[in-house]
Design a protein around this motif. Structure first.
Motif, PDB file in Angstrom:
ATOM      1  N   GLU A 144       2.958  -0.724  -7.307  1.00 37.66           N
ATOM      2  CA  GLU A 144       3.369   0.589  -6.818  1.00 37.66           C
ATOM      3  C   GLU A 144       2.387   1.212  -5.823  1.00 37.66           C
ATOM      4  OE1 GLU A 144       4.080   2.956 -10.300  1.00 37.66           O
ATOM      5  OE2 GLU A 144       5.718   1.650 -10.985  1.00 37.66           O
ATOM      6  N   ILE A 145       1.202   0.622  -5.690  1.00 41.72           N
ATOM      7  CA  ILE A 145       0.244   1.151  -4.709  1.00 41.72           C
ATOM      8  C   ILE A 145       0.156   0.191  -3.518  1.00 41.72           C
ATOM      9  CG2 ILE A 145      -1.071   2.451  -6.418  1.00 41.72           C
ATOM     10  CD1 ILE A 145      -3.205   0.225  -6.322  1.00 41.72           C
ATOM     11  N   GLU A 146      -0.423   0.683  -2.416  1.00 42.51           N
ATOM     12  CA  GLU A 146      -0.530  -0.133  -1.202  1.00 42.51           C
ATOM     13  C   GLU A 146      -1.789  -0.990  -1.249  1.00 42.51           C
ATOM     14  OE1 GLU A 146       0.173   1.629   2.585  1.00 42.51           O
ATOM     15  OE2 GLU A 146       1.510   3.142   1.730  1.00 42.51           O
ATOM     16  N   TYR A 147      -1.654  -2.204  -0.756  1.00 40.36           N
ATOM     17  CA  TYR A 147      -2.758  -3.159  -0.683  1.00 40.36           C
ATOM     18  C   TYR A 147      -3.006  -3.514   0.769  1.00 40.36           C
ATOM     19  CZ  TYR A 147      -2.303  -3.579  -5.694  1.00 40.36           C
ATOM     20  OH  TYR A 147      -2.289  -3.300  -7.033  1.00 40.36           O
ATOM     21  N   PRO A 148      -4.234  -3.886   1.130  1.00 38.62           N
ATOM     22  CA  PRO A 148      -5.395  -3.990   0.240  1.00 38.62           C
ATOM     23  C   PRO A 148      -5.875  -2.620  -0.216  1.00 38.62           C
ATOM     24  CG  PRO A 148      -6.049  -4.374   2.511  1.00 38.62           C
ATOM     25  CD  PRO A 148      -4.553  -4.226   2.510  1.00 38.62           C
ATOM     26  N   VAL A 149      -6.573  -2.620  -1.374  1.00 38.61           N
ATOM     27  CA  VAL A 149      -7.077  -1.381  -1.957  1.00 38.61           C
ATOM     28  C   VAL A 149      -8.453  -1.648  -2.549  1.00 38.61           C
ATOM     29  CG1 VAL A 149      -5.995  -1.790  -4.210  1.00 38.61           C
ATOM     30  CG2 VAL A 149      -6.472   0.549  -3.494  1.00 38.61           C
ATOM     31  N   ASP A 150      -9.336  -0.661  -2.451  1.00 37.54           N
ATOM     32  CA  ASP A 150     -10.649  -0.860  -3.067  1.00 37.54           C
ATOM     33  C   ASP A 150     -10.567  -0.523  -4.551  1.00 37.54           C
ATOM     34  OD1 ASP A 150     -11.398   1.944  -3.561  1.00 37.54           O
ATOM     35  OD2 ASP A 150     -11.726   2.090  -1.404  1.00 37.54           O
ATOM     36  N   ARG A 151     -11.544  -1.016  -5.294  1.00 35.03           N
ATOM     37  CA  ARG A 151     -11.543  -0.880  -6.754  1.00 35.03           C
ATOM     38  C   ARG A 151     -11.501   0.578  -7.188  1.00 35.03           C
ATOM     39  NH1 ARG A 151     -16.082  -3.763  -8.369  1.00 35.03           N
ATOM     40  NH2 ARG A 151     -17.298  -1.899  -8.006  1.00 35.03           N
ATOM     41  N   GLU A 152     -12.276   1.443  -6.556  1.00 31.34           N
ATOM     42  CA  GLU A 152     -12.314   2.859  -6.948  1.00 31.34           C
ATOM     43  C   GLU A 152     -10.962   3.534  -6.754  1.00 31.34           C
ATOM     44  OE1 GLU A 152     -15.504   5.110  -5.273  1.00 31.34           O
ATOM     45  OE2 GLU A 152     -16.994   3.589  -5.792  1.00 31.34           O
ATOM     46  N   ALA A 153     -10.291   3.250  -5.643  1.00 29.47           N
ATOM     47  CA  ALA A 153      -8.980   3.857  -5.385  1.00 29.47           C
ATOM     48  C   ALA A 153      -7.944   3.337  -6.373  1.00 29.47           C
ATOM     49  CB  ALA A 153      -8.540   3.578  -3.951  1.00 29.47           C
ATOM     50  N   ALA A 154      -7.987   2.057  -6.679  1.00 32.61           N
ATOM     51  CA  ALA A 154      -7.045   1.484  -7.646  1.00 32.61           C
ATOM     52  C   ALA A 154      -7.278   2.079  -9.029  1.00 32.61           C
ATOM     53  CB  ALA A 154      -7.186  -0.038  -7.683  1.00 32.61           C
ATOM     54  N   ALA A 155      -8.528   2.206  -9.424  1.00 27.54           N
ATOM     55  CA  ALA A 155      -8.844   2.786 -10.733  1.00 27.54           C
ATOM     56  C   ALA A 155      -8.345   4.226 -10.806  1.00 27.54           C
ATOM     57  CB  ALA A 155     -10.344   2.710 -10.998  1.00 27.54           C
ATOM     58  N   ALA A 156      -8.549   4.988  -9.749  1.00 20.32           N
ATOM     59  CA  ALA A 156      -8.103   6.385  -9.721  1.00 20.32           C
ATOM     60  C   ALA A 156      -6.576   6.480  -9.773  1.00 20.32           C
ATOM     61  CB  ALA A 156      -8.629   7.080  -8.477  1.00 20.32           C
TER      62      ALA A 156
END
Length: 84
Positions: free
Chosen positions: A15-27
């Motif tokens: 459901e989120i856009e990639y590529p994504v950094d770890r902090e943004a994915a965790a949030a």
């Protein structure tokens, strides 16, 4: 807050856009509870425990999540949760 079974986590991570950094994915998933075979965990916290700084796809992130949860959390080898 959402709940998701570990067997279905890739669809939620998509459901989120990639590529994504770890902090943004965790949030993005800090309000999501991951239902494990032996309990539950905060998906955002688990993503924060992964090794890579970024992820190219939901499949990459799923693989890294499986590396941070104990094998007991995924379930018995050879078992399937079916459509549950």
């Amino acid at each position: 807050m959402a709940d998701v079974k570990i067997a279905r986590v890739t669809s939620v991570l998509s459901e989120i856009e990639y590529p994504v950094d770890r902090e943004a994915a965790a949030a993005a998933f800090d309000d999501t509870t991951l239902i494990l075979a032996d309990g539950e965990a905060d998906l955002g916290e688990l993503i924060g425990e992964t090794g890579p700084d970024s992820f190219a796809s939901a499949d990459d992130l799923t693989t890294e999540l499986h590396n941070v949860v104990p094998i007991e959390a995924v379930g018995e080898p050879g078992q399937s949760d079916g459509d549950a």
